[in-house]
Design a protein around this motif. Structure first.
Motif: not given
Length: 517
Positions: A229-230, A321-327, A354-362, A364-374
């Protein structure tokens, strides 16, 4: 021959009664079935202007339920007090009445004006009570022209109408009972919906506005899922509360809830904080450290301010986020993790991508279920609710008996734009509680920023007329609150006339209905 005619007429009467009974028994709409019954009376029995009048339980007046051939305007005019006119007398006494010539009867009111000039007509009027047991619930009336005078036929017709009235009574009671049960079911359904809405509300999140109802709906849709959830929204809108709600209302509630503020740690420490490290992995790493992903095993990891992490941490986070594994840092061992990931940010991630400050693939991985707080300025109907919540909280913590917020203070809070959102409102109420020495939070107890906002809306905030208007308006509103919106009692309470109160209410655009309990 006379016997044959008599039998034929009886068969016709029975046939008409059968058809009317069938119509009454087969419908769930009272007006519709009674209208059809009155139509059959006219067609098969030559009984014109058939009218069913029912006692309205709310007003106690007799009102026309149906009247064959009568206009809607005529039905509206056809209202009687019990005991008034012929119909009112029948309901009052419970006894039928025959009027041989309605033109000669002073009690016949002709309020519906359906018969035109009754003085030129030789029309009889028959009216019988409609009874439910011993209770008279209405009356059935018809017009009939007897060419040879009343005679025996009028009494036969009266008996016929009495039988019919008992069938109508059963129909009225049946349909009213069904309607009552339907209304009770509807009321119960609405009650259950309200209760469900209350259940859907999340503890510690205050708000009933439509925008917050949307948030509650989104939370309940995803609460038992393992989807990432994002949480999007400005700072201070309550993203942390939603993250907690997702955890403590879901199936992972008995497992750990771990929070990491990504913007509060430098890159090197953040990586170690998230994934842990082995002894000697870097200078100062004297012991093995278990990272937050391991600590959150089986539970929820909340990554606040996710938009502020560095590119290198983004790469490693993407793998988790992708593999659910880490080191761990300094280790080659792959560690599996079962973690529900909730991320939050107040940044425009699309612009950062768009400004290349945040990875596009990450992204989309985080933005699975966005919730906007007004932001709070988009849910102004919640401002008072939230303010009262914090007022109770801080009054209790500071042992103060502050029970309410004045109208002027409420107006100032509602008009303010709240750039700091709920967090700013919380701090505002805490400050007001500490300053207030009475039982009411007033405008003077609010921060200068709110008072500047209020005064800036006026051309001359220091004019006597503006001050008097504000004082009058507040006095009237406070009076309406004390008197449950009753203007007469408010006028008496304020020692003035009802005319002046009405004038001032109109002048200041005050709606008394808003102050009814």
């Amino acid at each position: 021959m006379a016997v044959d005619i008599d039998i034929t007429k009886q068969l016709e009467d029975l046939s008409a009664l059968y058809e009317i009974t069938r119509k009454l028994a087969s419908s769930q709409d009272l007006s519709d079935c009674l209208e059809q019954a009155m139509k059959l009376l006219a067609e098969m029995k030559e009984m014109e202007n058939g009218t069913v009048t029912i006692v309205n339980p709310l007003t106690g007046k007799l009102e026309i339920e149906v009247a064959h051939g009568l206009t809607a305007e005529g039905r509206k005019r056809g209202k009687y007090k019990i005991g008034e006119g012929i119909t009112g007398r029948v309901v009052s006494t419970g006894e039928p009445i025959i009027v041989p010539h309605i033109a000669e009867e002073p009690l016949f009111l002709n309020r519906t004006r359906a018969r035109g000039n009754i003085s030129e007509q030789k029309r009889s009027f028959l009216c019988v009570p409609i009874k439910d047991g011993r209770n008279v619930i209405g009356a059935l009336s018809i017009d009939r022209i007897y060419e040879d005078g009343l005679g025996e036929q009028a009494h036969v017709d009266l008996q016929y109408l009495t039988v019919l009235s008992s069938i109508i009574a059963q129909t009225v009671v049946r349909i009213q009972k069904v309607n009552k049960e339907t209304q009770e079911l509807y009321t119960e359904n609405q009650k259950l919906k309200r209760e469900l809405s209350e259940k859907n509300k999340i503890n510690d999140i205050v708000g009933n506005s439509s925008r917050m109802q949307d948030v509650y709906e989104m939370i309940h849709r995803v609460v038992d899922s393992s989807a990432t959830v994002l949480l999007r929204g400005e700072s201070g809108t309550g993203k942390t509360l939603v993250a907690k709600a997702l955890h403590y209302n879901g199936k992972r509630k008995d497992k750990p809830f771990i929070v990491v503020n990504c913007s509060a740690l430098p890159e090197t420490l953040l990586e170690s904080e998230l994934f842990g490290h082995e002894k000697g992995a870097f200078t100062g790493a004297s012991d093995r450290k278990i990272g937050r992903f391991e600590q959150a095993q089986g539970g929820t990891l909340f990554l606040d301010e996710i938009g502020d992490i560095s590119n290198s941490v983004q790469v490693k986070l993407l793998n988790v986020v992708q593999e659910r594994t880490f080191q761990r840092l300094g280790s080659t061992e792959q560690i599996s993790c079962d973690v529900r990931l909730v991320a939050a940010t107040n940044r425009d991630l699309e612009a950062a991508v768009a400004e290349k400050n945040f990875r596009e693939d990450l992204y989309y991985r985080l933005n699975v279920f966005p919730v906007y707080m007004p932001p709070l300025r988009e849910r102004r109907t919640d401002i008072l609710l939230i303010a009262e919540f914090f007022l109770e909280k801080y009054a209790r913590e500071n042992n103060k008996k502050i029970v309410r917020i004045s109208t002027s203070a409420i107006d100032m809070m509602v008009q303010y734009h709240w750039p700091g959102n709920v967090r700013e409102l919380q701090n505002c109420i805490e400050r007001a509680v500490l300053i207030c020495d009475g039982d009411t939070i007033k405008g003077i107890h609010l921060p200068p920023s709110l008072q500047i906002s209020e005064s800036s809306k006026k051309d001359n905030p220091y004019s006597l007329s503006v001050a008097v208007e504000n004082f009058e308006k507040e006095l009237i509103i406070e009076g309406l609150k004390r008197n449950n919106g009753n203007q007469t009692r408010t006028a008496k309470d304020l020692d003035t006339s009802l005319r002046i109160i009405n004038y001032k209410i109109h002048q200041y655009n005050i709606d008394p209905k808003n102050y009814k309990l």
